[in-house]
Design a protein around this motif. Structure first.
Motif, PDB file in Angstrom:
ATOM      1  N   GLN A 180      -4.093  -7.861   6.694  1.00 31.92           N
ATOM      2  CA  GLN A 180      -2.725  -8.316   6.450  1.00 31.92           C
ATOM      3  C   GLN A 180      -2.744  -9.413   5.394  1.00 31.92           C
ATOM      4  O   GLN A 180      -3.339 -10.466   5.580  1.00 31.92           O
ATOM      5  CB  GLN A 180      -2.095  -8.843   7.745  1.00 31.92           C
ATOM      6  N   VAL A 181      -2.087  -9.162   4.255  1.00 35.35           N
ATOM      7  CA  VAL A 181      -2.074 -10.127   3.156  1.00 35.35           C
ATOM      8  C   VAL A 181      -0.932 -11.119   3.321  1.00 35.35           C
ATOM      9  O   VAL A 181      -1.131 -12.332   3.246  1.00 35.35           O
ATOM     10  CB  VAL A 181      -1.946  -9.389   1.804  1.00 35.35           C
ATOM     11  N   THR A 182       0.274 -10.613   3.520  1.00 35.29           N
ATOM     12  CA  THR A 182       1.430 -11.472   3.794  1.00 35.29           C
ATOM     13  C   THR A 182       2.170 -10.895   4.993  1.00 35.29           C
ATOM     14  O   THR A 182       2.241  -9.675   5.158  1.00 35.29           O
ATOM     15  CB  THR A 182       2.391 -11.549   2.592  1.00 35.29           C
ATOM     16  N   PRO A 183       2.719 -11.738   5.846  1.00 35.90           N
ATOM     17  CA  PRO A 183       3.407 -11.232   7.042  1.00 35.90           C
ATOM     18  C   PRO A 183       4.764 -10.641   6.705  1.00 35.90           C
ATOM     19  O   PRO A 183       5.385 -10.976   5.695  1.00 35.90           O
ATOM     20  CB  PRO A 183       3.556 -12.489   7.908  1.00 35.90           C
TER      21      PRO A 183
ATOM     22  N   TRP B  30       8.912  -2.559   3.145  1.00 35.68           N
ATOM     23  CA  TRP B  30       7.851  -3.562   3.043  1.00 35.68           C
ATOM     24  C   TRP B  30       8.244  -4.911   3.630  1.00 35.68           C
ATOM     25  O   TRP B  30       7.373  -5.654   4.142  1.00 35.68           O
ATOM     26  CB  TRP B  30       7.427  -3.731   1.585  1.00 35.68           C
ATOM     27  N   GLU B  31       9.516  -5.259   3.585  1.00 35.97           N
ATOM     28  CA  GLU B  31       9.919  -6.549   4.137  1.00 35.97           C
ATOM     29  C   GLU B  31       9.668  -6.611   5.639  1.00 35.97           C
ATOM     30  O   GLU B  31       9.375  -7.676   6.182  1.00 35.97           O
ATOM     31  CB  GLU B  31      11.394  -6.817   3.831  1.00 35.97           C
ATOM     32  N   MET B  32       9.779  -5.484   6.310  1.00 40.01           N
ATOM     33  CA  MET B  32       9.504  -5.447   7.742  1.00 40.01           C
ATOM     34  C   MET B  32       8.009  -5.473   8.022  1.00 40.01           C
ATOM     35  O   MET B  32       7.542  -6.129   8.950  1.00 40.01           O
ATOM     36  CB  MET B  32      10.130  -4.198   8.365  1.00 40.01           C
ATOM     37  N   GLN B  33       7.234  -4.742   7.209  1.00 39.99           N
ATOM     38  CA  GLN B  33       5.798  -4.640   7.455  1.00 39.99           C
ATOM     39  C   GLN B  33       4.997  -5.762   6.817  1.00 39.99           C
ATOM     40  O   GLN B  33       3.936  -6.135   7.324  1.00 39.99           O
ATOM     41  CB  GLN B  33       5.267  -3.297   6.942  1.00 39.99           C
ATOM     42  N   GLY B  34       5.485  -6.317   5.714  1.00 40.70           N
ATOM     43  CA  GLY B  34       4.681  -7.250   4.945  1.00 40.70           C
ATOM     44  C   GLY B  34       3.739  -6.492   4.028  1.00 40.70           C
ATOM     45  O   GLY B  34       3.832  -5.275   3.883  1.00 40.70           O
ATOM     46  N   GLU B  35       2.828  -7.205   3.409  1.00 45.31           N
ATOM     47  CA  GLU B  35       1.864  -6.593   2.492  1.00 45.31           C
ATOM     48  C   GLU B  35       0.506  -6.482   3.174  1.00 45.31           C
ATOM     49  O   GLU B  35       0.030  -7.440   3.785  1.00 45.31           O
ATOM     50  CB  GLU B  35       1.742  -7.415   1.205  1.00 45.31           C
TER      51      GLU B  35
END
Length: 253
Positions: free
Chosen positions: A190-193, A161-166
């Motif tokens: 995209q919610v968070t980058p 998830w850190e790579m994709q974001g939320e």
């Protein structure tokens, strides 16, 4: 330890993901074919070691087989091995299987053949994994805080998830059998980058899936290449044998 535990939950989620009934409602995306792209396979191997090998094993794969994708022994030692591993060792999970069984009641599955273990929707196991790893979204109602469109109510957190974001899937409400039902539109918000753009993340997942696909049969590129030459040889030999046969019977007659 917390990272290992979360990754183990993820491993168990992948193992049972193929049994999820709700996943049949989402079409699988076509995984890119990176089997002949050595830099892609090398990046996929790095992702596998960093994100999967904490809990998963690849018991039928030795580190030194990574030479086949262009890595030297020194590169394998510097970038792929844990402190106690050797180049000739098999890829064993960092977690103790006995402890994993005691903590969770089951050991995480071996991933050597995972890319060949699932098919459906006219797709392959690689297509399933490629879609699965790109279909996570935040869900505070779940114990891990994550859910997945391919495997609803997944017990596995989003380890990438850190790579994709939320992201948040977008649904339309339609009538089905007299009731309102949510249908995935195929679009995401995209919610968070993340640390990667969506295009870069898709490429990274493609590299990881490509490596898993290659790992399931490391000799497949050689097999295809040899098969082509064998067919060409048989074709040429057939012509030669046909002409020799005609010349032999011409003399007999």
């Amino acid at each position: 330890m917390k990272k290992i535990i979360l990754t183990l939950i993820a491993a168990l989620g992948i193992a049972t993901g193929a049994q999820a009934s709700g996943g049949d409602t989402v079409a699988w995306d076509k995984a890119p074919n990176h089997l002949n792209d050595l830099p892609s396979l090398q990046n996929g191997a790095k992702l596998f070691v960093n994100y999967c090998l904490n809990c998963h094993s690849a018991a039928f794969m030795r580190y030194n087989r990574l030479r086949d994708i262009g890595l030297t022994d020194q590169q394998i030692k510097d970038n792929m091995l844990f402190a106690t591993d050797k180049v000739g060792d098999t890829m064993k999970a960092a977690i103790d299987p006995k402890q994993a069984g005691e903590w969770f009641g089951a050991n995480p599955p071996d991933l050597t053949l995972v890319a060949r273990s699932r098919s459906g929707h006219g797709g392959t196991g690689a297509d399933y994994l490629y879609t699965y790893l790109r279909s996570y979204y935040r869900d505070p109602t779940k114990a891990t805080g994550w859910n997945n469109l391919v495997f609803p109510s997944v017990g596995m957190p989003h380890v990438l998830w850190e790579m994709q974001g939320e992201r948040e899937p977008l649904f339309d409400t339609v009538k089905q059998h007299g009731h309102d039902a949510k249908v995935f539109t195929g679009r995401w918000k995209q919610v968070t980058p993340g640390t990667l753009t969506q295009v870069q993340y898709d490429e990274a997942v493609g590299d990881l899936v490509g490596y898993l696909q290659w790992m399931s049969e490391p000799a497949q590129n050689s097999r295809v290449r040899i098969g082509v030459w064998v067919l060409l040889f048989l074709g040429v030999f057939t012509v030669i044998a046909w002409r020799l046969n005609a010349a032999f019977w011409k003399e007999v007659n």
